[in-house]
Design a protein around this motif. Structure first.
Motif: not given
Length: 136
Positions: A39, A96, A101, A103-104, A107-108, A111, A113, A117
């Motif tokens: 991440a 968050g 946001w 970037y996601l 680049h999934p 992400r 959960t 996190k």
């Protein structure tokens, strides 16, 4: 169309260099290390993976700026140097704000959960030292 071709000649954002790794934190677990790598590492390390669109201006400019700024704020592969935002990882993840946001979508895998996190937040405290109070 000519402008699109001409902006490709601007050299900023074309180097895509990764400086050498000098030291990473002593991770509390392989899971924390994997989550941070997944991440955070593209912008906050010297191990950036530059995707195809990083070679096309103006995306190359945005990406270079984001990586330069990310490394300046926190660099997990230069842990032998002072890291002024090391104490903020938990708050940034919980709020968050990280990963950002924008970037996601490209680049999934970054992400996280809710459980991931929380694991990253807990691991940051154990691996990086006391963390700033996470905002809600």
């Amino acid at each position: 169309m000519l402008a699109v071709v001409l902006i490709q000649l601007v050299p900023y954002g074309h180097t895509h260099t990764n400086p050498p790794h000098t030291k990473e934190p002593a991770w509390d677990s392989p899971q924390t290390e994997a989550l941070v790598h997944r991440a955070c590492f593209d912008c906050h390390s010297n191990a950036t993976v530059f995707p195809w669109y990083s070679h096309v201006a103006p995306m190359s400019w945005l990406l270079e700026r984001d990586v330069d700024e990310g490394r300046r704020h926190l660099n997990f592969t230069e842990w032998d140097l002072p890291q002024k935002h090391a104490k903020d990882v938990a708050a940034e993840v919980k709020g968050g704000d990280m990963p950002p946001w924008f970037y996601l979508p490209m680049h999934p895998a970054a992400r996280l959960t809710d459980a991931e996190k929380q694991q990253l937040i807990d691991g940051a405290a154990k691996s990086l030292g006391p963390q700033a109070a996470a905002h809600d």
